[in-house]
Design a protein around this motif. Sequence first.
Motif, PDB file in Angstrom:
ATOM      1  N   TRP A  91       0.881  -1.263   0.084  1.00 16.45           N
ATOM      2  CA  TRP A  91       0.061  -0.068   0.107  1.00 16.45           C
ATOM      3  C   TRP A  91       0.831   1.155  -0.111  1.00 16.45           C
ATOM      4  O   TRP A  91       0.381   2.422   0.538  1.00 16.45           O
ATOM      5  CB  TRP A  91      -1.108   0.033   1.294  1.00 16.45           C
ATOM      6  N   VAL A  92       2.121   1.286  -0.466  1.00 19.27           N
ATOM      7  CA  VAL A  92       2.903   2.218  -0.404  1.00 19.27           C
ATOM      8  C   VAL A  92       2.497   3.280  -1.154  1.00 19.27           C
ATOM      9  O   VAL A  92       2.710   4.696  -1.064  1.00 19.27           O
ATOM     10  CB  VAL A  92       4.472   1.902  -0.742  1.00 19.27           C
ATOM     11  N   ASP A  93       1.846   3.137  -2.276  1.00 18.63           N
ATOM     12  CA  ASP A  93       1.319   4.313  -3.255  1.00 18.63           C
ATOM     13  C   ASP A  93      -0.137   4.644  -3.132  1.00 18.63           C
ATOM     14  O   ASP A  93      -0.792   5.145  -4.028  1.00 18.63           O
ATOM     15  CB  ASP A  93       1.504   3.722  -4.626  1.00 18.63           C
ATOM     16  N   ASP A  94      -0.661   4.134  -1.829  1.00 21.30           N
ATOM     17  CA  ASP A  94      -1.962   4.507  -1.610  1.00 21.30           C
ATOM     18  C   ASP A  94      -2.042   5.949  -1.408  1.00 21.30           C
ATOM     19  O   ASP A  94      -1.823   6.678  -0.021  1.00 21.30           O
ATOM     20  CB  ASP A  94      -2.507   3.742  -0.440  1.00 21.30           C
ATOM     21  N   VAL A  95      -2.290   6.811  -2.206  1.00 21.94           N
ATOM     22  CA  VAL A  95      -2.468   8.409  -2.087  1.00 21.94           C
ATOM     23  C   VAL A  95      -3.349   9.032  -0.956  1.00 21.94           C
ATOM     24  O   VAL A  95      -3.037   9.767  -0.108  1.00 21.94           O
ATOM     25  CB  VAL A  95      -2.570   8.988  -3.277  1.00 21.94           C
ATOM     26  N   SER A  96      -4.515   8.171  -1.002  1.00 22.18           N
ATOM     27  CA  SER A  96      -5.497   8.713   0.156  1.00 22.18           C
ATOM     28  C   SER A  96      -5.001   7.986   1.456  1.00 22.18           C
ATOM     29  O   SER A  96      -5.082   9.070   2.422  1.00 22.18           O
ATOM     30  CB  SER A  96      -6.909   8.041  -0.100  1.00 22.18           C
ATOM     31  N   ARG A  97      -4.227   7.229   1.689  1.00 25.58           N
ATOM     32  CA  ARG A  97      -3.775   6.814   2.859  1.00 25.58           C
ATOM     33  C   ARG A  97      -2.500   7.670   3.419  1.00 25.58           C
ATOM     34  O   ARG A  97      -2.496   7.906   4.430  1.00 25.58           O
ATOM     35  CB  ARG A  97      -3.530   5.313   2.977  1.00 25.58           C
ATOM     36  N   ALA A  98      -1.848   8.086   2.316  1.00 22.13           N
ATOM     37  CA  ALA A  98      -0.545   8.690   2.597  1.00 22.13           C
ATOM     38  C   ALA A  98      -1.034  10.204   2.842  1.00 22.13           C
ATOM     39  O   ALA A  98      -0.180  10.976   3.883  1.00 22.13           O
ATOM     40  CB  ALA A  98       0.438   8.586   1.248  1.00 22.13           C
TER      41      ALA A  98
END
Length: 429
Positions: A91-98
């Motif tokens: 999930w490193v590229d989960d923009v919402s989570r980031a």
Amino acid sequence: MLRAIKASFYRGGTSKGLFFRASDLAPFPQSMRNEILLSAMGSPDPDGRQIDGMGGGISSLSKAVVLSTPGEAVSEMSRGPEYSFPDGVDWVDDVSRASSERSGWDVVYRFAQVGVRDFVVDWSSTCGNLVAAVAQYAVDEGLVQKRIEASIQGQTPPERFPFATRILAADSGKIIHATTVVCTPGSLESGRLRWYVSNFGGASISGVPSTSSPVEIENPLQGNMLPTGRVLDAIPMEGKSIPCTIVDAGLPSIFIPSSAVFSVPEWFLSHPADLDADPRFRARAEELRYAASRLSPALSSIFSTSTPKICVIGSPASYRTTSGEELRSNQMDCVIRAVSVGNFHRTVPATMVSALAVASVLPGSVVWDACQASVLPQEKNMSLRSITVGQPAGLSKATVALDIHGQPKSINYVRTARRLFQGEVLVKA
């Protein structure tokens, strides 16, 4: 024929590495990325000097970092499985989570240990020393420009102020906070102030001759830090049981008493070059590293040239550092010799000193015994405990923060960093 690829070269703590943006490597399949790193570093080199590249001939100077903002180059990396970066958390590229202010992250940190003599690129571990350089790169390259501006919104920009970059380690999913001193040159770039990290200050670390601005690193501890589930284990070898403690504070570290490697106690305090020159010591350390990794399925499944690390530890002792300084036993809590990728290190890796700090508060561990229970609360705040480690280049310190139950919850340490070059690195086409 040579090909130029945009890169920067950094020192972070006592390590050095080539830094790339993920978007600059995304157009290549993963197998070719490995070849790019090997060519750039001058590997493999049977003579161990990496004379034809940027590497320095030992593992701490043969590293590479790929950095990105969340979601960067996802479209290019999704062209097929061969274009994906090596497995880590998915999930490193989960923009919402980031984007979460409470639990998000600013940059994704992928680390590669590049072989010196071997055709090997190991993406399974991380480097705590280079975290300091990752934070500086994030500011230098403008990756955290918007968050810096938001942090001082409505204020007159100060000349210097602390800023914490949130760094996601792709291999483990840990979010590390690294605080740098940020400055502005007072001029506009495209109508906006451009920030940079100060390289001036009085912070010093063993193994680096110059002083610089400090980078304060907070490494959270989460999950099971004891891969075997035990504070003390025994390695069965040659009809004996050799005690060991294994701690994972970002990267698994195996701690063994000095008597397990050195039959003559004085040999333990020898210069690391002398230890490297004696094949008996390196072979013994590697034998113990392999045997200890068999104690846990989790460790044996990730066993590689660089993971787990092994650390030989002894009680406080007086000795002369690699720079000729005389250290006294009352200046430290223990003495160590760290082994990484087959070499005795001149310093202690940041991930290992973190694990040392954790083990120092676990009664019955090999580290606890070596410290002779000297690691007691030193700060006024009883929830903090520090350990000072004697290593070949001098002294290193880390502080462990404890929760209300007395269990380790985070590690804090200081490093320095410096950008050494920026531009393009030439690799074989």
